[in-house]
Enzyme design. Structure first.
Site, PDB file in Angstrom:
ATOM      1  N   HIS A  61       0.812  -1.233  -0.007  1.00 29.20           N
ATOM      2  CA  HIS A  61      -0.078   0.326  -0.142  1.00 29.20           C
ATOM      3  C   HIS A  61       0.780   1.523  -0.093  1.00 29.20           C
ATOM      4  O   HIS A  61       2.374   1.294   0.425  1.00 29.20           O
ATOM      5  CB  HIS A  61      -0.867   0.166   0.928  1.00 29.20           C
ATOM      6  CG  HIS A  61       0.095   0.386   2.618  1.00 29.20           C
ATOM      7  ND1 HIS A  61       1.066  -0.892   2.773  1.00 29.20           N
ATOM      8  CD2 HIS A  61       0.371   1.183   3.768  1.00 29.20           C
ATOM      9  CE1 HIS A  61       0.928  -0.527   4.343  1.00 29.20           C
ATOM     10  NE2 HIS A  61       0.885   0.686   4.440  1.00 29.20           N
ATOM     11  N   ASP A  71       0.912   5.670   1.966  1.00 27.42           N
ATOM     12  CA  ASP A  71      -0.232   5.839   3.100  1.00 27.42           C
ATOM     13  C   ASP A  71      -0.699   7.190   2.425  1.00 27.42           C
ATOM     14  O   ASP A  71      -0.023   7.956   1.699  1.00 27.42           O
ATOM     15  CB  ASP A  71       1.584   6.403   4.023  1.00 27.42           C
ATOM     16  CG  ASP A  71       1.949   5.273   5.140  1.00 27.42           C
ATOM     17  OD1 ASP A  71       0.938   4.422   4.648  1.00 27.42           O
ATOM     18  OD2 ASP A  71       3.023   5.404   4.981  1.00 27.42           O
ATOM     19  N   HIS A 123       4.530   0.044   0.037  1.00 27.64           N
ATOM     20  CA  HIS A 123       5.686  -0.745   1.087  1.00 27.64           C
ATOM     21  C   HIS A 123       4.850  -2.280   1.582  1.00 27.64           C
ATOM     22  O   HIS A 123       3.763  -1.320   1.486  1.00 27.64           O
ATOM     23  CB  HIS A 123       5.853   0.076   2.113  1.00 27.64           C
ATOM     24  CG  HIS A 123       5.247   1.524   2.603  1.00 27.64           C
ATOM     25  ND1 HIS A 123       5.000   2.604   2.274  1.00 27.64           N
ATOM     26  CD2 HIS A 123       4.686   0.839   4.139  1.00 27.64           C
ATOM     27  CE1 HIS A 123       4.123   2.688   3.370  1.00 27.64           C
ATOM     28  NE2 HIS A 123       3.949   1.801   3.863  1.00 27.64           N
ATOM     29  N   ARG A 169       7.434  -8.825  15.545  1.00 25.80           N
ATOM     30  CA  ARG A 169       8.372  -7.537  15.408  1.00 25.80           C
ATOM     31  C   ARG A 169       7.297  -6.148  15.926  1.00 25.80           C
ATOM     32  O   ARG A 169       6.021  -7.025  15.917  1.00 25.80           O
ATOM     33  CB  ARG A 169       7.969  -7.585  13.863  1.00 25.80           C
ATOM     34  CG  ARG A 169       8.310  -6.356  13.081  1.00 25.80           C
ATOM     35  CD  ARG A 169       7.977  -6.513  11.922  1.00 25.80           C
ATOM     36  NE  ARG A 169       8.743  -4.805  11.039  1.00 25.80           N
ATOM     37  CZ  ARG A 169       8.417  -3.874  10.622  1.00 25.80           C
ATOM     38  NH1 ARG A 169       7.303  -4.062  10.595  1.00 25.80           N
ATOM     39  NH2 ARG A 169       8.783  -2.582  10.399  1.00 25.80           N
TER      40      ARG A 169
END
Length: 341
Positions: free
Chosen positions: A214, A216, A271, A281
Site C-alpha cells: 500500500h 500511505d 511498501h 516484530r
C-alpha cells in the site's frame, strides 16, 4: 514478550515464490539522512523523495528513553487478553484490530492499535484500557507522538527549503494546525506457527503477508520498528527489496498527499510487511495528516510556467473517504488524476 493464540494461516495471503521482481537480500542503497548536518540533509532528502519516496534518518534527536517507554507500553497492551484490548475500540476507524485491516476484506498476520494523534484521544484510550494505571500508557504515547511529530515537521521544512517553495512551513503548518488529522499506529506481528503448510511455503520462498502492499494517504509517515526484519519497499524498477531493521533510527515515507502537493516530483512509496517465522516484530508509525478541510493541490509557488496539475483538486476529507472505501493495494490517487479517462 507478547504471547497470543495463533489461528490457521490458510486465510492469509502469501508472497509468490521468489521471482525476478522480489529481491531476497537487503537493499544497501537506501538513502541515509543525518539531521545533524542540515545543509547536506536538505539536498539529500529532496533527492531521496524524488527517487525513492523513502529514506532513513539518523541523529534525529528523539531520546532513547522516549522510544523504550513506548515499546514497553506497546508490549503491555498487546500482552492483554483480547477482551481487554477491544476496550480501545471507542470510535471507528480507530481502535484495536486483529488480522482484519480496514473494512474492505484486507487481512494480514498482524494485530494493531490505531489512534488519533490528539492528546485527548490518547487519554480516553488510556483510561479505557488501563483504568487502574492509565498514566504510563498516556505519557509514553503522547511523549513519543510529540517527539516524532517534531521530527516530521523538521523534515518537511527541510523539504520545503530544498524545493524553494517560499514558505518554510508550506507543508509543516498542516501538521501543526489544531485541526490536523494525524494518526498513530502500533503494529505487532506475532511469529508465524510452524505448520506443515508454512514449512512448505518457506521452502518455495514464499512468506505470509503481515501488512499488504500500500501507499500511505497522508503527507508523511515516520516509522520505527524493533530489530526484527519484515519491511519491504517497491523500487521504481519493479523490485521488492528488504529494508534492514534498525531500532535506533527512523524511516520517512512520502505519502500520497505530498506527491500531489509536489505535482509528482515526490513519489509516495508502496511498501509492505512480511511476517517473520520465529520472531515478533513491533512497529510504530506516525502519520502526519492535514486538517479535513485542507485543499490538496500542487503548491502554486512550485509550479513552473505552463505546468499543469496532474490531479483534480480535492480536500483531505474527500481523499480520506475514498481511501477508506478502497482496498489496501489500490491506486487511490488514480481516481483523482486528470488523465484517468
Amino acid at each position: 514478550m507478547v504471547v497470543q493464540a495463533h489461528p490457521s494461516t490458510h486465510q492469509f495471503s502469501l508472497t509468490k515464490p521468489l521471482t525476478n521482481n522480489i529481491h531476497p537480500n537487503h537493499d544497501t542503497s537506501i538513502p541515509v539522512i543525518d539531521l545533524s548536518r542540515p545543509d547536506e540533509a536538505i539536498t539529500l532528502s529532496v533527492e531521496a523523495c524524488r527517487e525513492f519516496g523513502f529514506f532513513k534518518v539518523v541523529n534525529h534527536g528523539v531520546g532513547t528513553g522516549i522510544v523504550q517507554d513506548l515499546e514497553d507500553e506497546a508490549e503491555r497492551f498487546f500482552g492483554l487478553r483480547d477482551s481487554e484490548k477491544e476496550k480501545a475500540c471507542l470510535a471507528s476507524p480507530f481502535g484495536y484490530g486483529n488480522k482484519r485491516i480496514g473494512p474492505n476484506g484486507d487481512v494480514g498476520w498482524v494485530e494493531y492499535l490505531l489512534l488519533s494523534a490528539s492528546r485527548e484521544y490518547v487519554s480516553r484510550i488510556s483510561n479505557a484500557v488501563f483504568p487502574d494505571d492509565p498514566e504510563r500508557f498516556r505519557v509514553a504515547t503522547t511523549s513519543y507522538i510529540e517527539a516524532v511529530k517534531g521530527m516530521a515537521c523538521r523534515v518537511l521544512e527541510m523539504l520545503a527549503e530544498g524545493l524553494k517553495v517560499g514558505r518554510k512551513d508550506a507543508f509543516s503548518r498542516m501538521l501543526k494546525d489544531e485541526q490536523s488529522d494525524s494518526c498513530f499506529r502500533l503494529n505487532h506481528y506475532p511469529p508465524c506457527p510452524e505448520t506443515e503448510e508454512m514449512q512448505l511455503s518457506r521452502l518455495l520462498g514464499a512468506k505470509v503477508i503481515g501488512f499488504g502492499e500500500h501507499t500511505d494517504p497522508q503527507i508523511i509517515s515516520i516509522l520505527r520498528s524493533n530489530n526484527t526484519e519484515g519491511l519491504q519497499i517497491l523500487k521504481s524498477d519493479g523490485n521488492w527489496v528488504s529494508v534492514p531493521p534498525d531500532s535506533h533510527s527512523f524511516f520517512v515515507i512520502v505519502g500520497d498527499s505530498l506527491q500531489v502537493m509536489t505535482n509528482g516530483r515526490f513519489k509516495s512509496l508502496k511498501h509492505r510487511v512480511l511476517a517473520e517465522g520465529s520472531k515478533s516484530r513491533m512497529s510504530m508509525i506516525y502519520f502526519g495528516g492535514p486538517p479535513p478541510s485542507e485543499k490538496i493541490a500542487p503548491l502554486a509557488s512550485l509550479m513552473e510556467e505552463g505546468e499543469e496539475s496532474l490531479y483534480e483538486e480535492f480536500t483531505w476529507w474527500e481523499y480520506k473517504k475514498a481511501a477508506y472505501k478502497s482496498k489496501l493495494g489500490e491506486n487511490r490517487l488514480g481516481m483523482f488524476k486528470r488523465d484517468r479517462h
